[in-house]
Write an enzyme that holds these catalytic residues in place. Structure first.
Site, PDB file in Angstrom:
ATOM      1  N   GLY A 268      -8.248  37.088  17.789  1.00  0.00           N
ATOM      2  CA  GLY A 268      -7.422  38.285  17.759  1.00  0.00           C
ATOM      3  C   GLY A 268      -6.283  38.194  16.766  1.00  0.00           C
TER       4      GLY A 268
ATOM      5  N   SER B  70      -6.046  36.107  14.259  1.00  0.00           N
ATOM      6  CA  SER B  70      -6.620  35.941  12.921  1.00  0.00           C
ATOM      7  C   SER B  70      -7.103  37.274  12.371  1.00  0.00           C
ATOM      8  CB  SER B  70      -7.785  34.940  12.973  1.00  0.00           C
ATOM      9  OG  SER B  70      -7.330  33.659  13.337  1.00  0.00           O
ATOM     10  N   ALA B  71      -7.707  38.100  13.231  1.00  0.00           N
ATOM     11  CA  ALA B  71      -8.150  39.422  12.796  1.00  0.00           C
ATOM     12  C   ALA B  71      -6.963  40.285  12.395  1.00  0.00           C
ATOM     13  CB  ALA B  71      -8.945  40.090  13.913  1.00  0.00           C
TER      14      ALA B  71
ATOM     15  N   ASP C  38      -9.648  30.795  11.049  1.00  0.00           N
ATOM     16  CA  ASP C  38     -10.504  31.947  11.344  1.00  0.00           C
ATOM     17  C   ASP C  38     -10.185  33.166  10.486  1.00  0.00           C
ATOM     18  OD1 ASP C  38     -12.238  30.910  13.202  1.00  0.00           O
ATOM     19  OD2 ASP C  38     -11.054  31.511  14.945  1.00  0.00           O
TER      20      ASP C  38
ATOM     21  N   ALA D 214      -7.822  33.496  23.084  1.00  0.00           N
ATOM     22  CA  ALA D 214      -8.983  33.915  23.861  1.00  0.00           C
ATOM     23  C   ALA D 214     -10.316  33.530  23.238  1.00  0.00           C
ATOM     24  CB  ALA D 214      -8.938  35.428  24.062  1.00  0.00           C
ATOM     25  N   GLY D 215     -10.310  32.890  22.064  1.00  0.00           N
ATOM     26  CA  GLY D 215     -11.557  32.508  21.433  1.00  0.00           C
ATOM     27  C   GLY D 215     -12.251  33.620  20.674  1.00  0.00           C
ATOM     28  N   ILE D 216     -11.554  34.737  20.442  1.00  0.00           N
ATOM     29  CA  ILE D 216     -12.146  35.848  19.695  1.00  0.00           C
ATOM     30  C   ILE D 216     -11.324  36.205  18.454  1.00  0.00           C
ATOM     31  CG2 ILE D 216     -13.427  36.850  21.620  1.00  0.00           C
ATOM     32  CD1 ILE D 216     -11.120  38.829  22.036  1.00  0.00           C
TER      33      ILE D 216
ATOM     34  N   LYS E 152     -13.621  38.775  16.791  1.00  0.00           N
ATOM     35  CA  LYS E 152     -14.662  37.867  16.300  1.00  0.00           C
ATOM     36  C   LYS E 152     -15.344  37.205  17.484  1.00  0.00           C
ATOM     37  CE  LYS E 152     -13.278  33.809  15.693  1.00  0.00           C
ATOM     38  NZ  LYS E 152     -14.031  32.999  16.691  1.00  0.00           N
TER      39      LYS E 152
END
Length: 294
Positions: A103, A105-106, A138, A99-101, A11
């Site tokens: 990971g 949560s995905a 997220d 990392a703010g993307i 994300k």
């Protein structure tokens, strides 16, 4: 029976406003979210006890498997769905953590999609959304893994017609805790960062089918409110942004989420690929991905 397979896309917060902090401690946000073509891969073998094994270059950073978001999301869904078929998850971990993307949560969202398939649960079943919501902020946006606007505490979602945007993503392999960045932002419970008129101001979104240029002009009018506090927590983020902003063909460079991953958008795929190759060669210790946001 062959294991079921799902990919977990990274994300990226193209914009991120923090409107304020609620009395309960949660932060109200307003964000434009896209998803990248870099992924973790999650396999699920239905039947037997719930378990998780992790492989891949990021396996060691995943921590205790018993407290992994995949396991927590599964247990949350099991509370909503009596008799839920459980089983064995296998995660091939490539996305950097903290990392703010999104990971983790995905990965959890991919687990919910796998459980839905294995148990005959339709994609829009509210029990999936509820399990996602109670597990992590997220995870709801990662369930569909498509471009959208995200508001509230991450639970108010509206799909967006975002074109493909060539990009480079960089993480300096420095973990940044979201709680530390929000603490540095320094909002007290019940405190707002923006006035009520700004909150109520209607956003004029690009029209359906709008070009990448139109979207870039729109995105340039936004910002990431967590970028400045994240820089104070981990100054290397500034180095990453400088490197991205000095590449040829860059149109926009910004931090994603609470960092430390930053992204740049380019006018074409060749510029993104060349930039990614040059950065990876100059900074072999960094995680670098050149691809597409959509």
């Amino acid at each position: 029976m062959q294991p079921l397979i799902e990919t977990a896309r990274a994300k990226v917060n193209l914009t991120l406003r923090v409107l304020g902090r609620r009395p309960d401690g949660y932060h109200d946000i307003d964000s434009v979210v896209a998803f990248a073509d870099c992924v973790d891969t999650l396999a699920f073998a239905p039947g037997g006890d719930l378990s998780l094994t992790t492989t891949g270059p990021g396996a060691d950073a995943c921590g205790d498997s018993g407290d992994n978001l995949i396991i927590r999301a599964t247990r949350a869904l099991a509370e909503c769905v009596p008799g839920l078929t459980l089983g064995r998850f296998s995660l091939d971990k490539h996305l950097p953590v903290a990392a703010g993307i999104g990971g983790g949560s995905a990965d959890a969202a991919a687990a919910l999609r796998l459980l839905a398939t294995a148990n005959g649960i339709v994609a829009d079943d509210e029990r999936l959304s509820e399990a996602a919501r109670v597990t992590g902020a997220d995870i709801p946006v990662c369930l569909a893994s498509r471009a959208c606007s995200m508001q509230g505490i991450g639970d108010e979602l509206a799909a967006l017609d975002l074109p493909e945007l060539p990009c480079v993503m960089i993480n300096p392999r420095v973990a940044v805790a979201t709680k530390d960045v929000f603490a540095e932002l320094g909002l007290k419970k019940g405190q707002f960062r923006v006035g009520i008129s700004e909150v109520l101001e209607a956003v004029t979104w690009p029209k359906v089918g709008a070009s990448a240029d139109v979207w870039l002009d729109f995105l340039k009018g936004g910002a990431n409110d967590l970028e400045a506090p994240a820089l104070r927590v981990e100054p290397i983020i500034g180095d990453v942004l400088t490197v991205l902003r000095e590449t040829d063909g860059v149109r926009l460079a910004r931090m994603s989420g609470s960092g430390a991953t930053c992204f740049a958008i380019y006018g074409n795929a060749d510029d993104a690929k060349s930039a990614g190759q040059a950065i990876a060669q100059a900074h072999p210790g960094w995680w670098v991905h050149a691809g597409v946001l959509s």
